[in-house]
Motif scaffolding. Sequence first.
Motif, PDB file in Angstrom:
ATOM      1  N   GLN A   1      38.690  40.694  37.563  1.00  0.00           N
ATOM      2  CA  GLN A   1      37.899  39.556  38.044  1.00  0.00           C
ATOM      3  C   GLN A   1      38.779  38.320  38.207  1.00  0.00           C
ATOM      4  O   GLN A   1      38.671  37.600  39.199  1.00  0.00           O
ATOM      5  CB  GLN A   1      36.757  39.251  37.068  1.00  0.00           C
ATOM      6  CG  GLN A   1      35.694  40.329  36.958  1.00  0.00           C
ATOM      7  CD  GLN A   1      34.970  40.631  38.249  1.00  0.00           C
ATOM      8  OE1 GLN A   1      34.565  41.758  38.489  1.00  0.00           O
ATOM      9  NE2 GLN A   1      34.799  39.633  39.088  1.00  0.00           N
ATOM     10  N   GLU A   2      39.644  38.086  37.235  1.00  0.00           N
ATOM     11  CA  GLU A   2      40.552  36.945  37.328  1.00  0.00           C
ATOM     12  C   GLU A   2      41.483  37.104  38.533  1.00  0.00           C
ATOM     13  O   GLU A   2      41.758  36.138  39.261  1.00  0.00           O
ATOM     14  CB  GLU A   2      41.357  36.825  36.035  1.00  0.00           C
ATOM     15  CG  GLU A   2      42.291  35.634  35.976  1.00  0.00           C
ATOM     16  CD  GLU A   2      41.564  34.308  35.803  1.00  0.00           C
ATOM     17  OE1 GLU A   2      42.220  33.263  35.988  1.00  0.00           O
ATOM     18  OE2 GLU A   2      40.357  34.318  35.491  1.00  0.00           O
ATOM     19  N   MET A   3      41.958  38.328  38.740  1.00  0.00           N
ATOM     20  CA  MET A   3      42.806  38.620  39.889  1.00  0.00           C
ATOM     21  C   MET A   3      42.073  38.302  41.191  1.00  0.00           C
ATOM     22  O   MET A   3      42.627  37.665  42.101  1.00  0.00           O
ATOM     23  CB  MET A   3      43.221  40.095  39.873  1.00  0.00           C
ATOM     24  CG  MET A   3      43.975  40.560  41.106  1.00  0.00           C
ATOM     25  SD  MET A   3      44.233  42.357  41.128  1.00  0.00           S
ATOM     26  CE  MET A   3      42.567  42.932  41.515  1.00  0.00           C
ATOM     27  N   ALA A   4      40.817  38.721  41.301  1.00  0.00           N
ATOM     28  CA  ALA A   4      40.036  38.506  42.518  1.00  0.00           C
ATOM     29  C   ALA A   4      39.839  37.022  42.795  1.00  0.00           C
ATOM     30  O   ALA A   4      39.970  36.563  43.935  1.00  0.00           O
ATOM     31  CB  ALA A   4      38.688  39.214  42.407  1.00  0.00           C
ATOM     32  N   ARG A   5      39.525  36.254  41.757  1.00  0.00           N
ATOM     33  CA  ARG A   5      39.337  34.814  41.950  1.00  0.00           C
ATOM     34  C   ARG A   5      40.636  34.147  42.397  1.00  0.00           C
ATOM     35  O   ARG A   5      40.634  33.266  43.256  1.00  0.00           O
ATOM     36  CB  ARG A   5      38.819  34.175  40.657  1.00  0.00           C
ATOM     37  CG  ARG A   5      37.382  34.554  40.318  1.00  0.00           C
ATOM     38  CD  ARG A   5      36.811  33.687  39.216  1.00  0.00           C
ATOM     39  NE  ARG A   5      37.432  33.923  37.924  1.00  0.00           N
ATOM     40  CZ  ARG A   5      36.984  34.782  37.006  1.00  0.00           C
ATOM     41  NH1 ARG A   5      35.896  35.501  37.264  1.00  0.00           N
ATOM     42  NH2 ARG A   5      37.594  34.920  35.855  1.00  0.00           N
ATOM     43  N   CYS A   6      41.759  34.576  41.815  1.00  0.00           N
ATOM     44  CA  CYS A   6      43.050  33.993  42.196  1.00  0.00           C
ATOM     45  C   CYS A   6      43.416  34.351  43.639  1.00  0.00           C
ATOM     46  O   CYS A   6      43.955  33.513  44.375  1.00  0.00           O
ATOM     47  CB  CYS A   6      44.147  34.465  41.240  1.00  0.00           C
ATOM     48  SG  CYS A   6      44.068  33.696  39.610  1.00  0.00           S
ATOM     49  N   VAL A   7      43.119  35.572  44.051  1.00  0.00           N
ATOM     50  CA  VAL A   7      43.385  35.971  45.433  1.00  0.00           C
ATOM     51  C   VAL A   7      42.562  35.114  46.394  1.00  0.00           C
ATOM     52  O   VAL A   7      43.073  34.575  47.385  1.00  0.00           O
ATOM     53  CB  VAL A   7      43.065  37.472  45.643  1.00  0.00           C
ATOM     54  CG1 VAL A   7      43.006  37.815  47.127  1.00  0.00           C
ATOM     55  CG2 VAL A   7      44.119  38.334  44.958  1.00  0.00           C
ATOM     56  N   GLY A   8      41.277  34.950  46.094  1.00  0.00           N
ATOM     57  CA  GLY A   8      40.423  34.110  46.928  1.00  0.00           C
ATOM     58  C   GLY A   8      40.889  32.667  46.955  1.00  0.00           C
ATOM     59  O   GLY A   8      40.865  32.008  48.005  1.00  0.00           O
ATOM     60  N   ALA A   9      41.330  32.165  45.809  1.00  0.00           N
ATOM     61  CA  ALA A   9      41.790  30.782  45.726  1.00  0.00           C
ATOM     62  C   ALA A   9      43.059  30.575  46.546  1.00  0.00           C
ATOM     63  O   ALA A   9      43.208  29.555  47.230  1.00  0.00           O
ATOM     64  CB  ALA A   9      42.038  30.398  44.265  1.00  0.00           C
TER      65      ALA A   9
END
Length: 364
Positions: free
Chosen positions: A336-344
């Motif tokens: 989940q943290e990875m996904a948010r960072c990718v989106g950011a």
Amino acid sequence: MSAVNRQLVETVLRQFTDPHLNLDPVSAGCVREIDIQGGKVGVRLELGYACGLFKSGWAQMLQMALESLEGVDSASVQVDVRIESHKAQEQVPALANVKNIIAVASGKGGVGKSTTAANLALALAREGARVGILDADIYGPSQGIMFGIAEGTRPAIKDQKWFVPITAHGVQVMSMAFLTDDNTPVVWRGPMVSGALIQLITQTAWDNLDYLVIDMPPGTGDIHLTLAQKVPVAGSVIVTTPQDLALLDARKGVEMFRKVNIPVLGVVENMAVHICSNCGHAEHLFGEGGGEKLAAQYGVDLLASLPLSMAIRLQADDGKPTTVADPESQIAMIYQEMARCVGARISQSGLGAAAMPSIVISDD
């Protein structure tokens, strides 16, 4: 008692850093509204990436900070999400009904690229985004299995022109495996594979996606060049293991995307450490710190470092990747943290980039 004004409110907001943007809300340009009515303060932020599991806690933290400000009787913080369309290559036309395309690639096979792509797509969906995944590994498609789609499933045809993607776990899925027999190998030359990829992307009726994750085949061949020429990719994620051989190939992947002006959003390191299920002993079977060194070398983020875990493998094989099978687990939280960072990272990349150098592909 001093009167509350916009400057004081912004000073408080500047004290907190969004961990995904690495900026405070004011510097990141996320503040959309500050309303001050005497001792009542209302703030509205707008984030440009999927963060459904993060935004309420973020709002509460900022609210508490504002309420501690002298002169503030009550405060409210509203965090909205607005995902815009971004692309890297200016001369490549946008894809209908798809805002952002993320390529997940690796220099070599066997490093967990497809598992990472599946969990990235599912994690983005869990954060509230509309997500699709395209299995571009024409020779060895695996996303159908990972998403639990039964063998022999075929996509519906719309208007005799479009493939309708199959929805599984809230994600729209399209794969070459849906159009061929699972036991029959695809024996095609490069141009045929590239043509099939473009057809899969452009002739699939994607339904208003915020993100389309493309699970690339390993290496730096025809499909990757076709993607760079024909598809408006917002950014790429490089998957590797800490092993020296994997890192060597991963560097080639980073260099390839840089040469075609597709931003590298970050590196994901799989199989970083093995923890014995009997004694708890931690052992770095494939080396240590390789992903971190690769990220530092190219000035990109280490998006995630994941263990060598039997659960990840079993859950993917069972058609329910970790983010679905065990969403509250520590590993799922890493995804989940990875996904948010990718989106950011995509939200910070702007709405375009410099022109891409021309690529000539011969039929030799």
